[in-house]
Structures are given as structure tokens and as C-alpha cells.
Write a protein that holds these residues in place. Structure first.
Motif, short mmCIF file in Angstrom:
data_model
loop_
_atom_site.label_atom_id
_atom_site.label_comp_id
_atom_site.label_asym_id
_atom_site.label_seq_id
_atom_site.Cartn_x
_atom_site.Cartn_y
_atom_site.Cartn_z
N MET A 63 51.41 17.35 28.14
CA MET A 63 50.59 16.81 29.24
C MET A 63 50.50 15.31 29.06
O MET A 63 50.69 14.79 27.96
CB MET A 63 49.17 17.37 29.18
CG MET A 63 49.04 18.84 29.31
SD MET A 63 47.30 19.25 29.07
CE MET A 63 47.27 20.89 29.72
N TYR A 64 50.16 14.62 30.14
CA TYR A 64 49.99 13.18 30.06
C TYR A 64 48.69 12.86 29.33
O TYR A 64 47.64 13.42 29.62
CB TYR A 64 49.96 12.56 31.46
CG TYR A 64 49.86 11.06 31.42
CD1 TYR A 64 50.98 10.29 31.11
CD2 TYR A 64 48.65 10.42 31.64
CE1 TYR A 64 50.89 8.91 31.06
CE2 TYR A 64 48.56 9.04 31.59
CZ TYR A 64 49.68 8.29 31.30
OH TYR A 64 49.59 6.93 31.24
N CYS A 65 48.76 11.94 28.37
CA CYS A 65 47.58 11.45 27.64
C CYS A 65 47.38 10.00 28.06
O CYS A 65 48.24 9.16 27.80
CB CYS A 65 47.79 11.55 26.13
SG CYS A 65 46.42 10.84 25.20
N TYR A 66 46.26 9.70 28.71
CA TYR A 66 46.08 8.35 29.21
C TYR A 66 45.76 7.35 28.11
O TYR A 66 45.92 6.15 28.30
CB TYR A 66 45.06 8.30 30.36
CG TYR A 66 43.61 8.42 29.97
CD1 TYR A 66 42.84 7.30 29.73
CD2 TYR A 66 43.01 9.66 29.89
CE1 TYR A 66 41.51 7.41 29.39
CE2 TYR A 66 41.68 9.78 29.56
CZ TYR A 66 40.93 8.66 29.32
OH TYR A 66 39.61 8.77 28.99
N THR A 120 51.63 8.27 27.49
CA THR A 120 52.86 9.05 27.59
C THR A 120 52.53 10.53 27.63
O THR A 120 51.39 10.93 27.39
CB THR A 120 53.77 8.80 26.36
OG1 THR A 120 53.04 9.11 25.18
CG2 THR A 120 54.27 7.37 26.29
N ASP A 121 53.54 11.35 27.90
CA ASP A 121 53.38 12.79 27.81
C ASP A 121 53.39 13.18 26.33
O ASP A 121 54.30 12.80 25.60
CB ASP A 121 54.51 13.52 28.53
CG ASP A 121 54.40 13.40 30.04
OD1 ASP A 121 53.28 13.18 30.54
OD2 ASP A 121 55.42 13.55 30.72
N GLU A 122 52.37 13.90 25.92
CA GLU A 122 52.22 14.31 24.52
C GLU A 122 51.86 15.79 24.46
O GLU A 122 51.35 16.35 25.43
CB GLU A 122 51.11 13.51 23.82
CG GLU A 122 51.35 12.02 23.76
CD GLU A 122 52.48 11.63 22.82
OE1 GLU A 122 52.84 12.43 21.93
OE2 GLU A 122 52.98 10.51 22.97
N CYS A 180 44.77 16.05 22.47
CA CYS A 180 46.09 15.47 22.24
C CYS A 180 46.45 15.59 20.76
O CYS A 180 45.62 15.33 19.89
CB CYS A 180 46.08 14.00 22.66
SG CYS A 180 47.66 13.16 22.40
N LYS A 181 47.68 15.99 20.49
CA LYS A 181 48.13 16.17 19.11
C LYS A 181 48.88 14.96 18.55
O LYS A 181 49.35 15.00 17.42
CB LYS A 181 49.05 17.40 19.03
CG LYS A 181 48.31 18.70 19.25
CD LYS A 181 49.23 19.88 19.13
CE LYS A 181 49.71 20.05 17.71
NZ LYS A 181 50.51 21.27 17.51
#
Length: 70
Positions: free
Chosen positions: A6-9, A13-15, A43-44
Motif C-alpha cells: 500500500m502507499y505510505c505517505y 512510496t508503496d510499502e 507500514c513495515k
């Protein structure tokens, strides 16, 4: 549980993101005073731990990150 990209703002980026553990859900409920937090992902990416829902990239006014000690 399956990780999802998923996108992490905060990363920009997509993470990979994962669902919250029981301890993390309890912390988030206390922090936000929400009745349910089942829709949240973390987010990982190394050092990030930003929270988002499956539909909202920015569910809070500013970034909300899980503490490292949970």
C-alpha cells in the motif's frame, strides 16, 4: 496474515503493510478513543511504523506511528 503493498505517505512510496497485533490494537484504541481499529495497517518499512486504513492513506491530521516497544 498476509502483508499488502500500500502507499505510505510518510515513506512516499508503496510499502508492505500488515494488520495490527492485539497489543497494537489496544494501544491505538486508547490513543484515538475509537471503538474499533480493525481497519488499520502498519507500514513495515524500516523505521516507519506509520498507520493507515485500507482506504485512507491519511486517517489522522498528522502521521501517527506505532511505538517501537509494542
Amino acid at each position: 496474515m498476509r502483508d499488502q503493498k500500500m502507499y505510505c505517505y510518510t515513506c512516499g512510496t508503496d510499502e508492505l503493510h500488515r494488520r495490527l497485533t492485539a497489543n497494537e490494537k489496544a494501544w491505538l484504541k486508547n490513543r484515538t478513543v475509537r471503538k474499533t481499529v480493525e481497519e488499520f495497517f502498519v507500514c513495515k518499512a524500516p523505521g516507519c511504523r506509520n498507520l493507515r486504513t485500507g482506504f485512507q492513506k491519511r486517517p489522522f491530521d498528522g502521521p501517527l506511528r506505532l511505538p517501537d516497544d509494542l
